[in-house]
Enzyme design. Structure first.
Site, PDB file in Angstrom:
ATOM      1  N   ALA A   9       0.935  -1.240   0.195  1.00 52.02           N
ATOM      2  CA  ALA A   9      -0.086   0.040  -0.060  1.00 52.02           C
ATOM      3  C   ALA A   9       1.003   1.272   0.080  1.00 52.02           C
ATOM      4  O   ALA A   9       1.215   1.761   1.095  1.00 52.02           O
ATOM      5  CB  ALA A   9      -0.960  -0.079   1.135  1.00 52.02           C
ATOM      6  N   TYR A  40       6.989   9.528   6.544  1.00 55.50           N
ATOM      7  CA  TYR A  40       6.041   9.004   5.644  1.00 55.50           C
ATOM      8  C   TYR A  40       6.444   8.709   4.513  1.00 55.50           C
ATOM      9  O   TYR A  40       6.439   7.594   3.863  1.00 55.50           O
ATOM     10  CB  TYR A  40       4.888   9.665   5.736  1.00 55.50           C
ATOM     11  CG  TYR A  40       3.584   8.914   5.397  1.00 55.50           C
ATOM     12  CD1 TYR A  40       2.921   7.571   5.678  1.00 55.50           C
ATOM     13  CD2 TYR A  40       2.721   9.463   4.130  1.00 55.50           C
ATOM     14  CE1 TYR A  40       2.004   7.122   5.242  1.00 55.50           C
ATOM     15  CE2 TYR A  40       1.881   8.572   3.651  1.00 55.50           C
ATOM     16  CZ  TYR A  40       1.273   7.523   4.031  1.00 55.50           C
ATOM     17  OH  TYR A  40       0.196   6.681   3.685  1.00 55.50           O
ATOM     18  N   LYS A  44       7.651   5.077   2.635  1.00 53.49           N
ATOM     19  CA  LYS A  44       7.059   4.626   1.680  1.00 53.49           C
ATOM     20  C   LYS A  44       7.980   4.306   0.245  1.00 53.49           C
ATOM     21  O   LYS A  44       7.822   3.296  -0.249  1.00 53.49           O
ATOM     22  CB  LYS A  44       5.775   5.347   1.307  1.00 53.49           C
ATOM     23  CG  LYS A  44       4.657   5.420   2.357  1.00 53.49           C
ATOM     24  CD  LYS A  44       3.765   3.911   2.501  1.00 53.49           C
ATOM     25  CE  LYS A  44       2.736   4.051   3.279  1.00 53.49           C
ATOM     26  NZ  LYS A  44       1.856   2.648   3.328  1.00 53.49           N
ATOM     27  N   TYR A  54      13.405  -7.090  -4.080  1.00 55.56           N
ATOM     28  CA  TYR A  54      13.026  -8.670  -3.902  1.00 55.56           C
ATOM     29  C   TYR A  54      12.444  -9.056  -5.062  1.00 55.56           C
ATOM     30  O   TYR A  54      12.634 -10.366  -5.471  1.00 55.56           O
ATOM     31  CB  TYR A  54      12.245  -8.695  -2.790  1.00 55.56           C
ATOM     32  CG  TYR A  54      12.624  -8.813  -1.490  1.00 55.56           C
ATOM     33  CD1 TYR A  54      13.415  -7.844  -0.786  1.00 55.56           C
ATOM     34  CD2 TYR A  54      12.997 -10.175  -0.899  1.00 55.56           C
ATOM     35  CE1 TYR A  54      13.876  -8.026   0.429  1.00 55.56           C
ATOM     36  CE2 TYR A  54      13.611 -10.198   0.515  1.00 55.56           C
ATOM     37  CZ  TYR A  54      14.141  -9.185   1.007  1.00 55.56           C
ATOM     38  OH  TYR A  54      14.785  -9.383   2.015  1.00 55.56           O
ATOM     39  N   THR A  70      -8.176   9.024  -0.582  1.00 58.17           N
ATOM     40  CA  THR A  70      -9.390   8.187  -0.536  1.00 58.17           C
ATOM     41  C   THR A  70     -10.183   8.339   0.789  1.00 58.17           C
ATOM     42  O   THR A  70      -9.835   8.978   1.793  1.00 58.17           O
ATOM     43  CB  THR A  70      -8.876   6.507  -0.296  1.00 58.17           C
ATOM     44  OG1 THR A  70      -8.122   6.531  -1.442  1.00 58.17           O
ATOM     45  CG2 THR A  70     -10.057   5.807  -0.517  1.00 58.17           C
ATOM     46  N   ARG A  81      -7.777  13.449   8.803  1.00 54.52           N
ATOM     47  CA  ARG A  81      -7.886  13.846   7.418  1.00 54.52           C
ATOM     48  C   ARG A  81      -8.971  14.905   7.041  1.00 54.52           C
ATOM     49  O   ARG A  81      -9.944  14.946   7.856  1.00 54.52           O
ATOM     50  CB  ARG A  81      -8.066  12.465   6.484  1.00 54.52           C
ATOM     51  CG  ARG A  81      -6.784  11.897   6.614  1.00 54.52           C
ATOM     52  CD  ARG A  81      -6.722  10.624   5.667  1.00 54.52           C
ATOM     53  NE  ARG A  81      -7.259   9.664   6.426  1.00 54.52           N
ATOM     54  CZ  ARG A  81      -7.828   8.485   5.896  1.00 54.52           C
ATOM     55  NH1 ARG A  81      -7.455   8.197   4.814  1.00 54.52           N
ATOM     56  NH2 ARG A  81      -8.382   7.399   6.630  1.00 54.52           N
TER      57      ARG A  81
HETATM   58  N1  UDP Z   1      -6.850  20.193   5.577  1.00 52.24           N
HETATM   59  C1  UDP Z   1      -7.739  21.109   5.809  1.00 52.24           C
HETATM   60  N2  UDP Z   1      -8.104  21.227   6.912  1.00 52.24           N
HETATM   61  C2  UDP Z   1      -8.274  19.892   7.862  1.00 52.24           C
HETATM   62  C3  UDP Z   1      -7.671  18.988   7.377  1.00 52.24           C
HETATM   63  C4  UDP Z   1      -6.924  19.002   6.300  1.00 52.24           C
HETATM   64  O1  UDP Z   1      -7.604  22.209   5.237  1.00 52.24           O
HETATM   65  O2  UDP Z   1      -8.885  20.223   8.804  1.00 52.24           O
HETATM   66  C5  UDP Z   1      -6.025  20.247   4.264  1.00 52.24           C
HETATM   67  C6  UDP Z   1      -4.630  19.852   4.359  1.00 52.24           C
HETATM   68  O3  UDP Z   1      -3.761  20.954   4.495  1.00 52.24           O
HETATM   69  C7  UDP Z   1      -4.720  19.337   2.768  1.00 52.24           C
HETATM   70  C8  UDP Z   1      -5.657  18.840   2.290  1.00 52.24           C
HETATM   71  O4  UDP Z   1      -6.660  19.231   3.211  1.00 52.24           O
HETATM   72  O5  UDP Z   1      -3.993  20.343   2.046  1.00 52.24           O
HETATM   73  C9  UDP Z   1      -5.719  17.369   2.379  1.00 52.24           C
HETATM   74  O6  UDP Z   1      -5.494  16.768   3.723  1.00 52.24           O
HETATM   75  P1  UDP Z   1      -5.427  15.231   4.192  1.00 52.24           P
HETATM   76  O7  UDP Z   1      -4.360  15.141   5.431  1.00 52.24           O
HETATM   77  O8  UDP Z   1      -6.810  14.743   4.254  1.00 52.24           O
HETATM   78  O9  UDP Z   1      -4.530  14.548   3.273  1.00 52.24           O
HETATM   79  P2  UDP Z   1      -3.041  14.762   2.437  1.00 52.24           P
HETATM   80  O10 UDP Z   1      -2.560  15.873   2.866  1.00 52.24           O
HETATM   81  O11 UDP Z   1      -2.163  13.496   3.052  1.00 52.24           O
HETATM   82  O12 UDP Z   1      -3.153  14.770   0.987  1.00 52.24           O
END
Ligand code: UDP
Length: 207
Positions: A9, A40, A44, A54, A70, A81
Protein backbone atom coordinates in the site's frame (compact mmCIF):
# COMPACT_ATOMS: atom_id res chain seq x y z
CA UNK A 1 8.14 -19.72 1.10
CA UNK A 2 4.57 -20.00 -0.25
CA UNK A 3 5.26 -17.84 -3.33
CA UNK A 4 2.48 -15.56 -2.14
CA UNK A 5 1.79 -12.32 -3.99
CA UNK A 6 2.29 -9.29 -1.81
CA UNK A 7 0.63 -5.88 -2.02
CA UNK A 8 2.43 -2.74 -1.00
CA UNK A 9 0.00 0.00 0.00
CA UNK A 10 2.16 2.83 -1.29
CA UNK A 11 1.01 6.40 -1.65
CA UNK A 12 0.79 9.51 -3.77
CA UNK A 13 2.96 11.06 -1.02
CA UNK A 14 5.99 9.51 -2.69
CA UNK A 15 5.63 12.35 -5.25
CA UNK A 16 6.08 14.89 -2.43
CA UNK A 17 5.10 18.40 -3.52
CA UNK A 18 4.95 17.45 -7.19
CA UNK A 19 6.44 19.66 -9.88
CA UNK A 20 4.62 17.67 -12.58
CA UNK A 21 0.87 17.75 -12.87
CA UNK A 22 -0.95 15.39 -13.08
CA UNK A 23 1.44 12.79 -11.67
CA UNK A 24 2.47 9.82 -13.79
CA UNK A 25 4.19 6.73 -12.39
CA UNK A 26 7.47 7.64 -14.08
CA UNK A 27 7.72 10.95 -12.20
CA UNK A 28 10.35 10.59 -9.45
CA UNK A 29 8.87 13.12 -7.09
CA UNK A 30 9.91 16.13 -5.04
CA UNK A 31 10.24 15.20 -1.37
CA UNK A 32 11.88 17.31 1.34
CA UNK A 33 13.85 14.54 3.04
CA UNK A 34 14.14 16.36 6.39
CA UNK A 35 10.63 17.82 6.57
CA UNK A 36 7.88 16.81 9.02
CA UNK A 37 6.12 14.60 6.42
CA UNK A 38 9.35 12.91 5.35
CA UNK A 39 9.14 9.91 7.68
CA UNK A 40 5.97 8.87 5.84
CA UNK A 41 7.06 9.84 2.31
CA UNK A 42 10.59 8.45 2.55
CA UNK A 43 9.38 5.36 4.41
CA UNK A 44 7.00 4.52 1.58
CA UNK A 45 9.67 5.32 -1.03
CA UNK A 46 12.11 2.99 0.72
CA UNK A 47 9.44 0.26 0.85
CA UNK A 48 8.99 0.57 -2.94
CA UNK A 49 12.77 0.19 -3.29
CA UNK A 50 12.84 -2.96 -1.14
CA UNK A 51 9.86 -4.45 -2.96
CA UNK A 52 11.55 -3.95 -6.31
CA UNK A 53 14.85 -5.34 -4.98
CA UNK A 54 13.04 -8.52 -3.89
CA UNK A 55 11.24 -8.66 -7.25
CA UNK A 56 14.55 -8.38 -9.14
CA UNK A 57 16.59 -10.66 -6.91
CA UNK A 58 14.05 -13.28 -5.80
CA UNK A 59 11.23 -12.95 -8.32
CA UNK A 60 8.80 -12.14 -5.49
CA UNK A 61 5.23 -11.53 -6.74
CA UNK A 62 4.98 -7.87 -5.81
CA UNK A 63 2.15 -5.42 -6.55
CA UNK A 64 2.71 -1.76 -5.70
CA UNK A 65 -0.37 0.46 -5.41
CA UNK A 66 0.21 4.21 -5.21
CA UNK A 67 -2.95 5.17 -3.37
CA UNK A 68 -4.20 8.75 -3.75
CA UNK A 69 -6.59 10.46 -1.31
CA UNK A 70 -9.44 8.09 -0.45
CA UNK A 71 -12.57 8.59 1.64
CA UNK A 72 -15.81 6.89 2.61
CA UNK A 73 -17.60 4.99 5.33
CA UNK A 74 -15.59 3.68 8.27
CA UNK A 75 -13.09 6.50 8.35
CA UNK A 76 -12.24 7.39 11.91
CA UNK A 77 -13.82 10.63 13.14
CA UNK A 78 -10.56 11.94 14.51
CA UNK A 79 -7.78 10.77 12.21
CA UNK A 80 -7.32 14.34 11.02
CA UNK A 81 -7.91 13.85 7.31
CA UNK A 82 -9.80 16.53 5.51
CA UNK A 83 -13.07 14.83 4.50
CA UNK A 84 -13.73 13.31 7.93
CA UNK A 85 -12.72 16.55 9.70
CA UNK A 86 -15.02 18.70 7.55
CA UNK A 87 -18.03 16.38 7.76
CA UNK A 88 -17.77 15.94 11.54
CA UNK A 89 -17.27 19.70 12.05
CA UNK A 90 -20.21 20.53 9.78
CA UNK A 91 -22.54 18.01 11.43
CA UNK A 92 -21.68 19.47 14.85
CA UNK A 93 -22.10 23.06 13.57
CA UNK A 94 -18.51 23.73 14.62
CA UNK A 95 -16.07 25.87 12.59
CA UNK A 96 -14.76 24.12 9.49
CA UNK A 97 -10.95 24.35 9.59
CA UNK A 98 -9.40 25.14 6.21
CA UNK A 99 -5.60 25.09 6.36
CA UNK A 100 -3.94 27.87 4.36
CA UNK A 101 -6.25 29.70 1.95
CA UNK A 102 -7.82 26.46 0.71
CA UNK A 103 -6.53 26.88 -2.84
CA UNK A 104 -4.49 23.68 -2.58
CA UNK A 105 -6.04 20.78 -4.46
CA UNK A 106 -6.59 17.07 -3.96
CA UNK A 107 -8.41 14.41 -5.99
CA UNK A 108 -10.64 12.18 -3.88
CA UNK A 109 -11.48 8.56 -4.62
CA UNK A 110 -14.44 6.80 -3.03
CA UNK A 111 -13.52 3.69 -1.05
CA UNK A 112 -15.48 1.10 -3.09
CA UNK A 113 -13.69 2.20 -6.27
CA UNK A 114 -10.35 1.90 -4.49
CA UNK A 115 -11.12 -1.62 -3.22
CA UNK A 116 -12.15 -2.67 -6.74
CA UNK A 117 -8.79 -1.46 -8.04
CA UNK A 118 -6.89 -3.50 -5.39
CA UNK A 119 -8.72 -6.67 -6.46
CA UNK A 120 -7.92 -6.01 -10.11
CA UNK A 121 -4.29 -5.26 -9.26
CA UNK A 122 -3.89 -8.52 -7.31
CA UNK A 123 -5.48 -10.43 -10.21
CA UNK A 124 -3.27 -8.75 -12.82
CA UNK A 125 -0.57 -10.62 -14.73
CA UNK A 126 2.49 -11.59 -12.67
CA UNK A 127 4.67 -9.71 -15.14
CA UNK A 128 3.11 -6.47 -13.79
CA UNK A 129 4.64 -5.49 -10.43
CA UNK A 130 3.58 -1.83 -10.57
CA UNK A 131 3.81 0.81 -9.25
CA UNK A 132 0.43 1.94 -10.48
CA UNK A 133 -1.47 5.09 -9.54
CA UNK A 134 -4.89 4.36 -8.01
CA UNK A 135 -7.18 7.31 -7.42
CA UNK A 136 -9.85 9.52 -8.91
CA UNK A 137 -8.50 12.26 -11.21
CA UNK A 138 -11.42 14.59 -10.38
CA UNK A 139 -9.46 17.48 -8.78
CA UNK A 140 -11.01 19.93 -6.28
CA UNK A 141 -9.69 22.74 -4.11
CA UNK A 142 -9.95 22.28 -0.34
CA UNK A 143 -12.04 25.45 -0.04
CA UNK A 144 -14.54 24.04 -2.56
CA UNK A 145 -14.75 20.82 -0.54
CA UNK A 146 -15.44 22.81 2.64
CA UNK A 147 -18.22 24.80 0.94
CA UNK A 148 -19.74 21.68 -0.62
CA UNK A 149 -19.81 19.78 2.69
CA UNK A 150 -21.37 22.72 4.56
CA UNK A 151 -24.04 22.99 1.88
CA UNK A 152 -24.72 19.23 1.69
CA UNK A 153 -25.06 18.87 5.47
CA UNK A 154 -27.27 21.98 5.77
CA UNK A 155 -24.84 23.14 8.47
CA UNK A 156 -24.56 26.53 10.20
CA UNK A 157 -20.77 26.12 10.37
CA UNK A 158 -18.51 28.95 9.26
CA UNK A 159 -15.19 28.40 7.53
CA UNK A 160 -12.11 29.44 9.52
CA UNK A 161 -8.59 29.58 8.13
CA UNK A 162 -5.65 28.03 10.00
CA UNK A 163 -1.94 27.77 9.26
CA UNK A 164 -0.98 25.54 6.37
CA UNK A 165 1.20 22.64 7.63
CA UNK A 166 4.73 22.78 6.20
CA UNK A 167 5.39 20.83 3.01
CA UNK A 168 1.65 20.46 2.37
CA UNK A 169 1.51 19.55 -1.36
CA UNK A 170 0.03 22.37 -3.47
CA UNK A 171 -1.62 20.18 -6.11
CA UNK A 172 -2.25 16.50 -6.44
CA UNK A 173 -4.00 14.59 -9.20
CA UNK A 174 -3.26 11.09 -10.48
CA UNK A 175 -2.72 10.27 -14.12
CA UNK A 176 -4.50 6.90 -14.26
CA UNK A 177 -3.76 6.00 -17.88
CA UNK A 178 -1.73 2.98 -16.74
CA UNK A 179 -4.46 1.63 -14.43
CA UNK A 180 -7.04 2.00 -17.18
CA UNK A 181 -4.85 0.11 -19.63
CA UNK A 182 -3.41 -2.67 -17.47
CA UNK A 183 -6.22 -3.18 -14.94
CA UNK A 184 -9.15 -2.11 -17.11
CA UNK A 185 -10.24 0.01 -14.14
CA UNK A 186 -11.44 3.52 -13.57
CA UNK A 187 -13.41 5.07 -10.70
CA UNK A 188 -17.18 5.26 -11.06
CA UNK A 189 -18.45 7.03 -7.93
CA UNK A 190 -18.60 10.81 -8.31
CA UNK A 191 -17.57 13.07 -5.43
CA UNK A 192 -21.10 14.24 -4.67
CA UNK A 193 -22.43 10.67 -4.60
CA UNK A 194 -19.60 9.48 -2.35
CA UNK A 195 -20.05 12.44 -0.01
CA UNK A 196 -23.78 11.69 0.41
CA UNK A 197 -22.92 8.17 1.58
CA UNK A 198 -20.08 9.33 3.82
CA UNK A 199 -22.20 12.06 5.43
CA UNK A 200 -24.94 9.48 6.18
CA UNK A 201 -22.32 7.28 7.85
CA UNK A 202 -20.99 10.06 10.07
CA UNK A 203 -24.53 11.16 10.99
CA UNK A 204 -25.10 7.70 12.49
CA UNK A 205 -21.67 7.68 14.11
CA UNK A 206 -22.05 10.91 16.02
CA UNK A 207 -25.76 10.81 16.88
N1 UDP B 1 -6.84 20.09 5.47
C1 UDP B 1 -7.59 21.19 5.86
N2 UDP B 1 -8.31 21.11 7.02
C2 UDP B 1 -8.34 19.98 7.79
C3 UDP B 1 -7.57 18.85 7.38
C4 UDP B 1 -6.83 18.95 6.21
O1 UDP B 1 -7.61 22.24 5.17
O2 UDP B 1 -9.04 19.99 8.82
C5 UDP B 1 -6.08 20.18 4.19
C6 UDP B 1 -4.61 19.76 4.29
O3 UDP B 1 -3.79 20.86 4.66
C7 UDP B 1 -4.35 19.30 2.87
C8 UDP B 1 -5.69 18.72 2.42
O4 UDP B 1 -6.67 19.28 3.29
O5 UDP B 1 -4.04 20.39 2.03
C9 UDP B 1 -5.74 17.19 2.50
O6 UDP B 1 -5.34 16.80 3.77
P1 UDP B 1 -5.36 15.28 4.25
O7 UDP B 1 -4.62 15.22 5.54
O8 UDP B 1 -6.74 14.74 4.20
O9 UDP B 1 -4.54 14.52 3.11
P2 UDP B 1 -3.07 14.75 2.48
O10 UDP B 1 -2.54 16.09 2.90
O11 UDP B 1 -2.27 13.63 3.00
O12 UDP B 1 -3.30 14.72 1.02
Amino acid sequence: KYKAKILQASTSEIYGNPLEHPQKENYWGNVNSIGPRACYDEGKRCAETLFHDYYRKHGLGIKIARIFNTYGERMAQNDGRVISNFIVQALKNEPVTVYGDGSQTRSFCYVSDMIESFIKLMDSDESFPGPVNLGNPDETSILEIAQKIIQMTGSNSKIIFKNLPSDDPVHRKPDITLAKKVLDWEPEVELEQGLVRTIEYFKKMIS
